[in-house]
Scaffold this active site. Structure first.
Site, PDB file in Angstrom:
ATOM      1  N   TYR A  15      45.238 -55.662  11.246  1.00 11.94           N
ATOM      2  CA  TYR A  15      44.506 -56.868  10.854  1.00 11.94           C
ATOM      3  C   TYR A  15      45.242 -57.696   9.802  1.00 11.94           C
ATOM      4  CZ  TYR A  15      40.597 -54.490  13.104  1.00 11.94           C
ATOM      5  OH  TYR A  15      39.789 -53.850  14.009  1.00 11.94           O
ATOM      6  N   HIS A  20      41.156 -63.794  10.375  1.00  6.38           N
ATOM      7  CA  HIS A  20      39.949 -63.253   9.745  1.00  6.38           C
ATOM      8  C   HIS A  20      40.256 -62.621   8.394  1.00  6.38           C
ATOM      9  CE1 HIS A  20      35.774 -62.945  10.593  1.00  6.38           C
ATOM     10  NE2 HIS A  20      35.714 -61.672  10.928  1.00  6.38           N
ATOM     11  N   TYR A  64      35.192 -53.008   5.898  1.00  6.03           N
ATOM     12  CA  TYR A  64      35.373 -53.903   7.040  1.00  6.03           C
ATOM     13  C   TYR A  64      34.437 -55.105   6.878  1.00  6.03           C
ATOM     14  CZ  TYR A  64      38.397 -50.511   9.245  1.00  6.03           C
ATOM     15  OH  TYR A  64      39.421 -49.659   9.499  1.00  6.03           O
ATOM     16  N   ASN A  66      32.134 -56.633   8.545  1.00  7.36           N
ATOM     17  CA  ASN A  66      30.709 -56.631   8.859  1.00  7.36           C
ATOM     18  C   ASN A  66      29.837 -55.940   7.811  1.00  7.36           C
ATOM     19  OD1 ASN A  66      31.604 -57.898  11.129  1.00  7.36           O
ATOM     20  ND2 ASN A  66      31.025 -56.277  12.541  1.00  7.36           N
ATOM     21  N   ASP A  91      37.260 -66.924   5.769  1.00  9.16           N
ATOM     22  CA  ASP A  91      37.788 -67.808   6.806  1.00  9.16           C
ATOM     23  C   ASP A  91      36.654 -68.660   7.379  1.00  9.16           C
ATOM     24  OD1 ASP A  91      37.045 -65.068   7.899  1.00  9.16           O
ATOM     25  OD2 ASP A  91      37.166 -66.184   9.776  1.00  9.16           O
ATOM     26  N   ASN A 112      29.995 -62.804  10.229  1.00  9.92           N
ATOM     27  CA  ASN A 112      29.405 -61.494   9.959  1.00  9.92           C
ATOM     28  C   ASN A 112      29.590 -61.020   8.522  1.00  9.92           C
ATOM     29  OD1 ASN A 112      28.328 -61.178  12.531  1.00  9.92           O
ATOM     30  ND2 ASN A 112      30.222 -60.324  13.319  1.00  9.92           N
TER      31      ASN A 112
END
Length: 186
Positions: A15, A20, A64, A66, A91, A112
């Site tokens: 990632y 993101h 993470y 979420n 973002d 999220n």
């Protein structure tokens, strides 16, 4: 005065350079410029930075995207920082690439990470720096887009945009939200 800057993103090398993760990128760029580093602690990578008489705590949640709210709520409480001294770095699909907007509150807009923050903090009344990532993707491909890497042209411009985001953070911590909005929301 104490502040909490929360860069949102996802942990892991897969990632690292995705759209993101721009919240992590902003935090990392600020750390490189100001000469501080992050250490792993409970629910986040954390750093502390002294800036013009202020203590600024910077976190990159390890929960993470979420579940970002869990980490942010924990550190607000642990450091005794009021919500008005929180700035979330996130973002934003609805802004053109590289555009910066700071807002004192707002909806999660389907994001999220912001949804998790709203649930954990009991509302959406916290400042956020929205970093435009654009929305140049085919219908139904939003997840691939936000979890994709920046284009070569975007990567060339990215350092300048990250530097400007760092300037916005410095302004937020020293001049306050309203002055920062006046100076950066053009």
């Amino acid at each position: 005065m104490k502040y909490l800057i929360a860069g949102l993103g996802n942990i892991g090398p897969e990632y690292a350079l995705t759209r993101h993760n721009v919240g992590f990128m902003i935090a990392d760029r600020l750390a490189a410029q100001e000469g501080f580093g992050f250490t792993f602690e409970r629910l986040a990578y954390t750093a502390q930075w002294k800036f013009k008489g202020r203590t600024v705590h910077i976190i990159k949640p390890t929960t993470y995207m979420n579940l970002s709210g869990k980490s942010v709520a924990y550190y607000l409480n642990a450091y005794g920082i009021p919500k008005e001294n929180l700035l979330v770095l996130v973002d934003e699909l609805q802004l053109p690439y590289g555009t910066l907007r700071i807002k004192p509150r707002g909806s999660d807009g389907g994001h999220n990470g912001l949804k998790s923050l709203q649930e954990s903090l009991g509302g959406a009344d916290y400042a956020r720096l929205r970093f435009g990532i654009g929305n140049d993707f085919p219908k139904g491909r939003q997840v691939d887009y936000v979890l994709g890497t920046f284009s070569n042209d975007e990567m060339m411009d990215l350092p300048g945009h990250l530097d400007r985001a760092g300037d916005l953070i410095r302004s937020f911590c020293f001049a306050g939200l309203q002055q920062t909005m006046n100076n950066f929301n053009r």
